[in-house]
Structures are given as structure tokens and as C-alpha cells.
Design an enzyme around this catalytic site. Sequence first.
Site, PDB file in Angstrom:
ATOM      1  N   ASP A  36       0.479 -41.831 -16.636  1.00 17.98           N
ATOM      2  CA  ASP A  36       0.907 -43.228 -16.765  1.00 17.98           C
ATOM      3  C   ASP A  36       0.414 -44.077 -15.597  1.00 17.98           C
ATOM      4  O   ASP A  36       0.771 -43.807 -14.449  1.00 17.98           O
ATOM      5  CB  ASP A  36       2.442 -43.291 -16.776  1.00 17.98           C
ATOM      6  CG  ASP A  36       3.030 -42.764 -18.067  1.00 17.98           C
ATOM      7  OD1 ASP A  36       2.618 -43.243 -19.140  1.00 17.98           O
ATOM      8  OD2 ASP A  36       3.906 -41.882 -17.997  1.00 17.98           O
ATOM      9  N   MET A 138       5.650 -46.800 -28.265  1.00 18.08           N
ATOM     10  CA  MET A 138       6.610 -46.724 -27.168  1.00 18.08           C
ATOM     11  C   MET A 138       8.016 -46.685 -27.756  1.00 18.08           C
ATOM     12  O   MET A 138       8.418 -47.597 -28.491  1.00 18.08           O
ATOM     13  CB  MET A 138       6.475 -47.938 -26.241  1.00 18.08           C
ATOM     14  CG  MET A 138       5.185 -48.007 -25.429  1.00 18.08           C
ATOM     15  SD  MET A 138       4.805 -46.495 -24.521  1.00 18.08           S
ATOM     16  CE  MET A 138       6.265 -46.307 -23.498  1.00 18.08           C
TER      17      MET A 138
HETATM   18  C1  DX5 Z   1       7.142 -45.009 -19.674  1.00 16.39           C
HETATM   19  C2  DX5 Z   1       5.995 -44.043 -19.671  1.00 16.39           C
HETATM   20  C3  DX5 Z   1       6.368 -42.714 -20.232  1.00 16.39           C
HETATM   21  C4  DX5 Z   1       7.402 -41.981 -19.421  1.00 16.39           C
HETATM   22  C5  DX5 Z   1       8.183 -41.059 -20.343  1.00 16.39           C
HETATM   23  O1  DX5 Z   1       6.687 -46.234 -19.289  1.00 16.39           O
HETATM   24  O2  DX5 Z   1       4.925 -44.543 -20.449  1.00 16.39           O
HETATM   25  O3  DX5 Z   1       5.221 -41.906 -20.430  1.00 16.39           O
HETATM   26  O4  DX5 Z   1       6.834 -41.243 -18.381  1.00 16.39           O
HETATM   27  O5  DX5 Z   1       9.229 -40.481 -19.632  1.00 16.39           O
HETATM   28  P1  DX5 Z   1      10.551 -39.934 -20.339  1.00 16.39           P
HETATM   29  O6  DX5 Z   1      10.103 -38.830 -21.277  1.00 16.39           O
HETATM   30  O7  DX5 Z   1      11.371 -39.446 -19.192  1.00 16.39           O
HETATM   31  O8  DX5 Z   1      11.170 -41.072 -21.096  1.00 16.39           O
HETATM   32 ZN    ZN Z   2       3.292 -43.152 -21.096  1.00 15.22          ZN
END
Ligand code: DX5
Ligand code: ZN
Length: 221
Positions: A36, A138
Site C-alpha cells: 500500500d 475497497m
Molecule cells: C487500506 C489498505 C489496505 C489495508 C488492509 O487503505 O489499502 O490494504 O492494509 O488492512 P486490513 O486487512 O487490516 O483492513
Molecule cells: Zn490496499
Amino acid sequence: MKNTLIAPSVLSADFGNLQRDIEMINSSEADWFHVDIMDGVFVPNLSFGIPVVEAITRHAKKTIDVHLMIVNPDPYIKTFAQLGANNLTVHYETCTHLHRTLQAIKAEGMKAGIALNPHTNVELLEDIINDTDLVCLMSVNPGFGGQSFIERTYDKIRKLKEIIVRNGASTLIEIDGGVSDKNAAQLVEAGADVLVAGNYVFKAEDPVKTVAHLKKITSNQ
Ligand code: DX5
Ligand code: ZN
């Protein structure tokens, strides 16, 4: 038998022990590393930059799946290709000339992905789906790990799957945010192909076992 891909999100790793955590995922049944990148403008947080991605790709032995949460992704496409990214995903909300951006990603030899914020309608992808290798839905508002899953995501997956099938596309559906063993099987049943998991994997007592569990409950359907 369905092979759901599991992509641990490095954002939730222990950065003081990054090499250890990368090697731990190398030794697991995980399929991808989800990386990310946040700019503090598109999302209200900063993650890490190029030297850290370089350190990740130096040790990682699986597909590198980069998720750009940055306002102006085009100038960085070549950089991520050179760093060893296999997939590069940009946000729909950040690209005025999305078709051109996807072509530029593919020209660098990477798979091209589009991420949608929770409020963005999947129907907006109808005219671009055949040019898209991956759609990242998302299931939290992007910016942080450890948030709660937004239930509306199931409907979005089903609608997106219809668009993919109707257009004869082979686009993968990736779900990002709040994924755990509580929703994984249901997400796959709705049509998800790739599950990103940050906190659920890295904050577990045994992350390797946790990945194996996710793989097992999502790949037998
Ligand atoms: C959020 C990121 C995700 C995040 C997911 O902005 O894009 O990839 O790391 O983390 P979890 O699985 O803890 O929600
Ligand atoms: Zn992500």
C-alpha cells in the site's frame, strides 16, 4: 476447485522486523504481497516510499501487488515497474485519463488494476473492464489497516461479476479492507478472486497458520 488468492498487506507488518515478516509470508501459502502506497493527499495517511518498496521486493518471493493511493500516479508507473511490481493498481477517483494510465502500466509489463472507493459505483467500469486485469474493491475507506468491513461490498462484487461476465472479460476481483475468516468464504461465494488481509494476518499469533486457514476456507467452494 476454486483457488482463491491470498494477499497479506505489508502495511500491517512489523517494520522493525521487515525482512523477518517478508520471509514469514514467503514461507506461507500466501499468493501475493499487497503493498500500500499512500500520499497523505488522496488518503489521510502516509505509508512508505520507494526505499521501503525496494527492501520489500529484494526479499519477497511472490507476486508484488502494488496499490497506489496517490493523486497523480502516472509519473511513478515506470518506477514501480523497475522496482519489480507485478501488478499496479490505481484509484478510479484519481485518474482523468484512466484508459491511458492502464495502457501505460501494461506497456511496462505489469498487470493493470483499478481500485474503487466504497462510494464509487462499479457500473462506471463497463467501458473499461476489457482493459483491466484486476479490480480492487475497497471494503473500507482507504488509508488505514484494521478498520471494519463495509457490508455493502457483497452487492458490489455481484454487480461487478455480472459486468465482467457480460463483457467476456477475465478481470480478477480483489477485496481490500477488513477481511477475516468471518467474511472470507462469503466474499468468495459472491465472486471474489483475491483477498487482501492486513491486520487479520500480521496481528495473529501465528500468521502462517492464519494464511493457511484463509486459504482452506476459501478454496474448497
Ligand atoms: C487500506 C489498505 C489496505 C489495508 C488492509 O487503505 O489499502 O490494504 O492494509 O488492512 P486490513 O486487512 O487490516 O483492513
Ligand atoms: Zn490496499
